[in-house]
Design an enzyme around this catalytic site. Structure first.
Site, short mmCIF file in Angstrom:
data_model
loop_
_atom_site.label_atom_id
_atom_site.label_comp_id
_atom_site.label_asym_id
_atom_site.label_seq_id
_atom_site.Cartn_x
_atom_site.Cartn_y
_atom_site.Cartn_z
N GLU A 256 0.88 -1.16 0.00
CA GLU A 256 0.00 0.00 0.00
C GLU A 256 0.92 1.21 0.00
OE1 GLU A 256 -3.29 -0.15 -0.14
OE2 GLU A 256 -3.41 -2.31 0.08
N CYS A 295 -2.55 8.90 3.03
CA CYS A 295 -2.32 8.34 1.69
C CYS A 295 -3.52 8.64 0.79
CB CYS A 295 -2.10 6.84 1.80
SG CYS A 295 -3.37 6.01 2.77
P1 NAP Z 1 8.48 4.74 4.58
O1 NAP Z 1 9.64 5.59 4.81
O2 NAP Z 1 8.39 3.97 3.31
O3 NAP Z 1 8.41 3.75 5.84
C1 NAP Z 1 7.34 2.86 6.00
C2 NAP Z 1 7.76 1.74 6.91
O4 NAP Z 1 8.78 0.97 6.28
C3 NAP Z 1 8.34 2.18 8.25
O5 NAP Z 1 7.90 1.31 9.24
C4 NAP Z 1 9.83 2.05 8.02
O6 NAP Z 1 10.56 1.86 9.21
C5 NAP Z 1 9.87 0.82 7.18
N1 NAP Z 1 11.09 0.68 6.40
C6 NAP Z 1 11.70 1.63 5.66
N2 NAP Z 1 12.79 1.11 5.06
C7 NAP Z 1 12.85 -0.19 5.43
C8 NAP Z 1 13.74 -1.25 5.14
N3 NAP Z 1 14.77 -1.09 4.32
N4 NAP Z 1 13.51 -2.46 5.71
C9 NAP Z 1 12.47 -2.66 6.53
N5 NAP Z 1 11.59 -1.67 6.84
C10 NAP Z 1 11.78 -0.46 6.30
O7 NAP Z 1 7.12 5.55 4.65
P2 NAP Z 1 6.67 6.61 5.75
O8 NAP Z 1 7.48 7.84 5.56
O9 NAP Z 1 6.60 6.00 7.09
O10 NAP Z 1 5.16 6.86 5.32
C11 NAP Z 1 4.76 7.82 4.38
C12 NAP Z 1 4.41 7.18 3.07
O11 NAP Z 1 3.49 6.12 3.26
C13 NAP Z 1 3.73 8.15 2.14
O12 NAP Z 1 4.32 8.04 0.88
C14 NAP Z 1 2.27 7.67 2.10
O13 NAP Z 1 1.60 7.95 0.90
C15 NAP Z 1 2.40 6.23 2.33
N6 NAP Z 1 1.20 5.67 2.95
C16 NAP Z 1 0.41 4.83 2.22
C17 NAP Z 1 -0.75 4.29 2.78
C18 NAP Z 1 -1.64 3.36 2.02
O14 NAP Z 1 -2.51 2.75 2.62
N7 NAP Z 1 -1.47 3.21 0.71
C19 NAP Z 1 -1.10 4.62 4.10
C20 NAP Z 1 -0.27 5.47 4.81
C21 NAP Z 1 0.88 5.99 4.22
P3 NAP Z 1 11.38 3.07 9.89
O15 NAP Z 1 10.39 4.08 10.26
O16 NAP Z 1 12.03 2.41 11.03
O17 NAP Z 1 12.32 3.55 8.83
#
Ligand code: NAP
Length: 520
Positions: A256, A295
């Site tokens: 997602e 999102c």
């Molecule tokens: P993110 O940077 O991609 O991180 C999301 C999750 O992935 C966090 O728990 C992060 O952990 C983890 N993560 C990152 N790199 C990783 C790796 N190499 N290995 C394992 N885990 C890893 O996203 P975000 O900044 O938290 O969220 C914002 C984004 O999410 C926006 O682009 C938004 O559009 C999207 N979003 C989508 C939805 C949907 O339902 N489609 C809902 C909400 C948000 P850490 O925090 O520890 O790095």
């Protein structure tokens, strides 16, 4: 400062090094720290597979429904505490915090009902059986059974409670144990939510574990029966999609990701009508709720060129009323962005967008938040941009600015053109369309329905009840094609499929029905 813990193999684990610091985004004061240093990821996976999985699979759907009801109740009881943590770690107002916290307990409660409705059985029957030969001596029936692995639930920072709960609800109803990994930046809220469930003693050992911090070598330990359910950015999704081990053993992955959702105003919608009122209310709310960190937030607003000036004026009138700052101050209606990195990214992204579209309200940068110490906090003012030509822009359709910012895009009023412009976003989670003209909507859907996971029809007949396009209701599917990740979550019992194996049972009808649990 609180040290967040992970819950692994039945014990709370507190790290002693490698900490990330979590801050209050209104004041920049540290509020907690967390790290997974020293966590035995192998033990976590084994505990889930060997203890949690068998215990959950021994339960019927109805019994799992009881667990979900109790989980929902635990979060509801802890609501006020979670809202306070959400304020100091996510910078949310009460209302925005409740969108996450109340949404989480509501979704668990909804799935409690779904599971209860599936009854005292543990095999999920999928559709009707089919006769495969001249009589019922050879019959086919699709069924779903729980996967014998662990569901790793990785969530984004913006929904620490709902994000955990919506995935946990489906995994648990399906009969899969979970390792929950919230985003580090807002793990204070998620840690407490999970702790509330564990403290309440609701779940069998191994059903729910928590990782606060990095995932270490967890992903390398996953196997073909495991599931990785991810919500976050498209960039992180790419890491998982190309992860050699995940690909090599074919771990089931659901993504997602982000989305440049569009709101489209139909050419028939006149001023001072209920449909126009709904459109303006929805767009202003979907831009500013949770400070635009949803999102499902509206990023692109398509308006027939003749109505553009009036819509601009009315949206600006609404955005002007938004008080930005520290939610501890009662006058504040919109909190700050959640982290310094988000603020920096939003500022960089705004610069990319303003190279193509003019700012007609707000400047898309940091502002002094009401109630925040001078020079502190990640407040970002609501910002409305406007492009002169919706086709002749690129970043507007490509760059997600995760902040209260959206761009007005003029179009000629034709359904075909509106659909073409929306498709330039490369796939969205939701597309809201406001019109009372059924023929126009039919043409629009013919061109645009394939580009999104959900179409929200705003009309006079829904204006009194529609909750806004940003609400991911558990009854209907959440997800979307293309850059939105291509995943599917929620949508009633269909949301459980991710955590189950679908198979065809073949044999005599008597035997198939008996094995599928259809005979009673
Ligand atoms: P993110 O940077 O991609 O991180 C999301 C999750 O992935 C966090 O728990 C992060 O952990 C983890 N993560 C990152 N790199 C990783 C790796 N190499 N290995 C394992 N885990 C890893 O996203 P975000 O900044 O938290 O969220 C914002 C984004 O999410 C926006 O682009 C938004 O559009 C999207 N979003 C989508 C939805 C949907 O339902 N489609 C809902 C909400 C948000 P850490 O925090 O520890 O790095």
């Amino acid at each position: 400062m609180k040290t967040l813990r992970s819950y692994i193999a039945g014990n709370w684990h507190e790290a002693s090094e490698g900490f990330a610091t979590l801050v209050d985004p209104s004041t920049e004061e540290p509020v907690a720290r967390c790290s997974t240093a020293g966590v035995d990821f192998g033990a976590a996976v084994a505990w889930a597979r060997e203890q949690g999985g068998p215990a959950l699979r021994a339960l019927t759907f109805a019994q799992r429904g009881q667990l979900l009801r109790a989980m929902s109740g635990a979060l509801r009881e802890g609501r006020n505490e979670l809202l306070e943590l959400s304020r100091i770690n996510n910078g949310t107002t009460m209302r925005d915090g409740n969108f996450d916290v109340g949404g989480g307990s509501g979704t668990l409660g909804f799935y409690a009902g779904v599971a209860r409705g599936l009854g005292d059985r543990s095999v999920l029957v999928d559709g009707d059986g089919v006769q495969l030969t001249r009589d019922e001596s050879f019959w086919g029936q699709h069924v779903l059974v729980p996967r014998h692995g662990v569901a790793v639930l990785i969530n984004a920072f913006n929904f620490p409670v709902w994000g955990f709960a919506e995935k946990a609800a489906c995994a648990l109803a399906a009969g899969m144990p979970m390792i929950v990994k919230p985003a580090t930046a807002t793990a204070l809220v998620a840690e407490r939510a999970v702790e509330m469930v564990i403290e309440a003693g609701i779940l069998p050992p191994g059903a729910l574990q928590l990782l606060c911090g990095r995932t270490g070598d967890l992903l390398d330990r996953l196997g073909p029966q495991d599931v990785l359910a991810f919500t976050g950015s498209a960039d992180t999704a790419r890491i998982f999609r190309t992860h050699a081990h995940l690909v090599g053993v074919n771990v089931r992955l659901n993504v997602e990701a982000d989305s440049l959702n569009a709101a489209v105003l139909g050419p028939d919608v006149a001023e001072d009508t209920a449909t126009m009122g709904l459109f303006l209310k929805d767009v202003a709310r979907e831009m500013t709720q949770k400070t635009g960190q949803k999102c499902t937030a509206v990023r692109r607003i398509l308006v027939p060129v003749e109505q553009l000036a009036r819509v601009r004026e009315q949206l600006i009138e609404r955005l002007t009323k938004v008080v930005t700052g520290n939610p501890a101050d009662e006058s504040v209606g919109m909190g700050p962005l959640a982290t310094a990195a988000q603020l920096e990214d939003a500022i960089t992204g705004t610069a990319e967008l303003t190279a193509e579209a003019a700012a007609v309200f707000g400047a898309g940068g940091r502002v002094e938040g009401v109630g925040s110490p001078t020079g502190k906090g990640y407040s970002f003012g609501p910002t409305l941009l406007e492009a002169t030509d919706a086709h002749d822009v690129d970043a507007i359709h490509r760059r997600e600015v995760f902040a209260p910012l959206a761009t007005l895009l003029p179009y000629d009023g034709s359904a075909v053109e509106a659909a073409e412009i929306v498709a330039m976003g490369g796939g969205t989670l939701v597309n809201s369309v406001y019109s009372d003209d059924q023929a126009w909507l039919g043409s629009y859907l013919a061109g645009a329905a394939n580009t999104t996971g959900r179409i929200y029809l705003g009309s006079e007949s829904s204006a009194g009840a529609a909750p806004g396009s940003g609400v991911a209701l558990p009854q209907t599917m959440h997800g979307g094609p293309g850059r939105a990740g291509g995943g599917e979550e929620l949508g009633g019992a269909a949301g459980m499929r991710l955590y189950m194996q679908r198979l065809a049972l073949q044999g005599s009808r008597v035997m198939v029905d008996a094995v599928a649990g259809n005979s009673d």
